[in-house]
Design a protein around this motif. Structure first.
Motif, PDB file in Angstrom:
ATOM      1  N   LYS A 147      66.507  33.975  26.108  1.00  0.00           N
ATOM      2  CA  LYS A 147      67.514  34.488  25.510  1.00  0.00           C
ATOM      3  C   LYS A 147      68.520  33.235  24.988  1.00  0.00           C
ATOM      4  O   LYS A 147      68.658  32.240  25.893  1.00  0.00           O
ATOM      5  CB  LYS A 147      68.244  35.359  26.690  1.00  0.00           C
ATOM      6  CG  LYS A 147      69.596  35.800  26.048  1.00  0.00           C
ATOM      7  CD  LYS A 147      70.143  36.817  27.199  1.00  0.00           C
ATOM      8  CE  LYS A 147      71.375  37.540  26.757  1.00  0.00           C
ATOM      9  NZ  LYS A 147      71.719  38.778  27.514  1.00  0.00           N
ATOM     10  N   LYS A 162      73.373  40.964  11.954  1.00  0.00           N
ATOM     11  CA  LYS A 162      72.491  41.998  12.845  1.00  0.00           C
ATOM     12  C   LYS A 162      71.258  42.575  11.808  1.00  0.00           C
ATOM     13  O   LYS A 162      70.171  42.470  12.252  1.00  0.00           O
ATOM     14  CB  LYS A 162      73.364  43.249  13.408  1.00  0.00           C
ATOM     15  CG  LYS A 162      72.330  44.083  14.142  1.00  0.00           C
ATOM     16  CD  LYS A 162      73.312  45.205  14.925  1.00  0.00           C
ATOM     17  CE  LYS A 162      73.963  44.815  16.167  1.00  0.00           C
ATOM     18  NZ  LYS A 162      74.560  45.905  16.894  1.00  0.00           N
ATOM     19  N   ILE A 209      68.779  39.599  11.528  1.00  0.00           N
ATOM     20  CA  ILE A 209      67.966  38.969  12.638  1.00  0.00           C
ATOM     21  C   ILE A 209      67.110  40.159  12.928  1.00  0.00           C
ATOM     22  O   ILE A 209      65.833  39.998  13.475  1.00  0.00           O
ATOM     23  CB  ILE A 209      68.961  38.870  13.980  1.00  0.00           C
ATOM     24  CG1 ILE A 209      69.641  37.590  13.443  1.00  0.00           C
ATOM     25  CG2 ILE A 209      68.204  38.587  15.396  1.00  0.00           C
ATOM     26  CD1 ILE A 209      70.771  37.258  14.349  1.00  0.00           C
ATOM     27  N   GLN A 210      67.463  41.619  12.866  1.00  0.00           N
ATOM     28  CA  GLN A 210      66.542  42.568  13.115  1.00  0.00           C
ATOM     29  C   GLN A 210      65.369  42.879  12.449  1.00  0.00           C
ATOM     30  O   GLN A 210      64.268  43.420  12.625  1.00  0.00           O
ATOM     31  CB  GLN A 210      67.144  43.966  13.050  1.00  0.00           C
ATOM     32  CG  GLN A 210      68.163  44.276  14.208  1.00  0.00           C
ATOM     33  CD  GLN A 210      69.315  45.520  14.002  1.00  0.00           C
ATOM     34  OE1 GLN A 210      69.277  46.027  12.750  1.00  0.00           O
ATOM     35  NE2 GLN A 210      69.461  46.173  14.823  1.00  0.00           N
ATOM     36  N   VAL A 213      62.359  40.511  17.622  1.00  0.00           N
ATOM     37  CA  VAL A 213      63.366  40.147  18.634  1.00  0.00           C
ATOM     38  C   VAL A 213      63.382  41.415  19.731  1.00  0.00           C
ATOM     39  O   VAL A 213      63.243  42.443  19.296  1.00  0.00           O
ATOM     40  CB  VAL A 213      64.795  39.516  18.303  1.00  0.00           C
ATOM     41  CG1 VAL A 213      64.588  38.580  17.485  1.00  0.00           C
ATOM     42  CG2 VAL A 213      65.508  40.832  17.830  1.00  0.00           C
ATOM     43  N   LEU A 261      69.403  42.159  21.205  1.00  0.00           N
ATOM     44  CA  LEU A 261      70.198  41.628  19.966  1.00  0.00           C
ATOM     45  C   LEU A 261      71.595  42.280  20.388  1.00  0.00           C
ATOM     46  O   LEU A 261      71.687  43.249  20.160  1.00  0.00           O
ATOM     47  CB  LEU A 261      69.562  41.684  18.694  1.00  0.00           C
ATOM     48  CG  LEU A 261      70.479  41.362  17.484  1.00  0.00           C
ATOM     49  CD1 LEU A 261      70.699  39.937  17.512  1.00  0.00           C
ATOM     50  CD2 LEU A 261      69.861  42.120  16.273  1.00  0.00           C
ATOM     51  N   VAL A 287      70.943  36.732  21.379  1.00  0.00           N
ATOM     52  CA  VAL A 287      69.398  37.150  21.007  1.00  0.00           C
ATOM     53  C   VAL A 287      68.256  36.863  22.142  1.00  0.00           C
ATOM     54  O   VAL A 287      68.080  35.686  22.470  1.00  0.00           O
ATOM     55  CB  VAL A 287      68.714  36.436  19.807  1.00  0.00           C
ATOM     56  CG1 VAL A 287      67.446  37.016  19.161  1.00  0.00           C
ATOM     57  CG2 VAL A 287      69.905  36.386  18.492  1.00  0.00           C
ATOM     58  N   ILE A 309      65.409  32.320  13.809  1.00  0.00           N
ATOM     59  CA  ILE A 309      66.624  33.222  13.946  1.00  0.00           C
ATOM     60  C   ILE A 309      67.931  32.543  13.098  1.00  0.00           C
ATOM     61  O   ILE A 309      68.548  33.158  12.586  1.00  0.00           O
ATOM     62  CB  ILE A 309      66.885  33.329  15.301  1.00  0.00           C
ATOM     63  CG1 ILE A 309      65.631  34.192  16.019  1.00  0.00           C
ATOM     64  CG2 ILE A 309      68.188  33.829  15.577  1.00  0.00           C
ATOM     65  CD1 ILE A 309      65.530  34.050  17.443  1.00  0.00           C
TER      66      ILE A 309
END
Length: 65
Positions: free
Chosen positions: A2, A20, A23-24, A28, A31, A40, A52
């Motif tokens: 993390k 968001k 990163i999605q 992961v 988040l 994350v 990331i």
């Protein structure tokens, strides 16, 4: 693992959603994004911190840590 990424240039909910969304796209587990940072949780075998950070940059923001 993390990690919390400090992000410069974010000022509103639109910024949060943009980060968001990028990163999605990565693999992961957990988040949480708020103005100025992204927390994350991810498997280092599947995605790196660099990937990331790159996703945050692609969303248009600067990673400061």
């Amino acid at each position: 693992m993390k990690t919390v990424f400090k992000i410069d240039g974010m000022s509103c909910q639109h910024c949060v959603m943009a980060v968001k969304k990028e990163i999605q796209k990565l693999d992961v587990q957990n988040l949480e994004v708020k103005v100025g940072e992204a927390s994350v949780e991810f498997d280092e075998k599947k995605v790196s911190e660099e990937k990331i950070k790159q996703a945050i940059v692609e969303a248009g923001y600067i990673v400061v840590s």
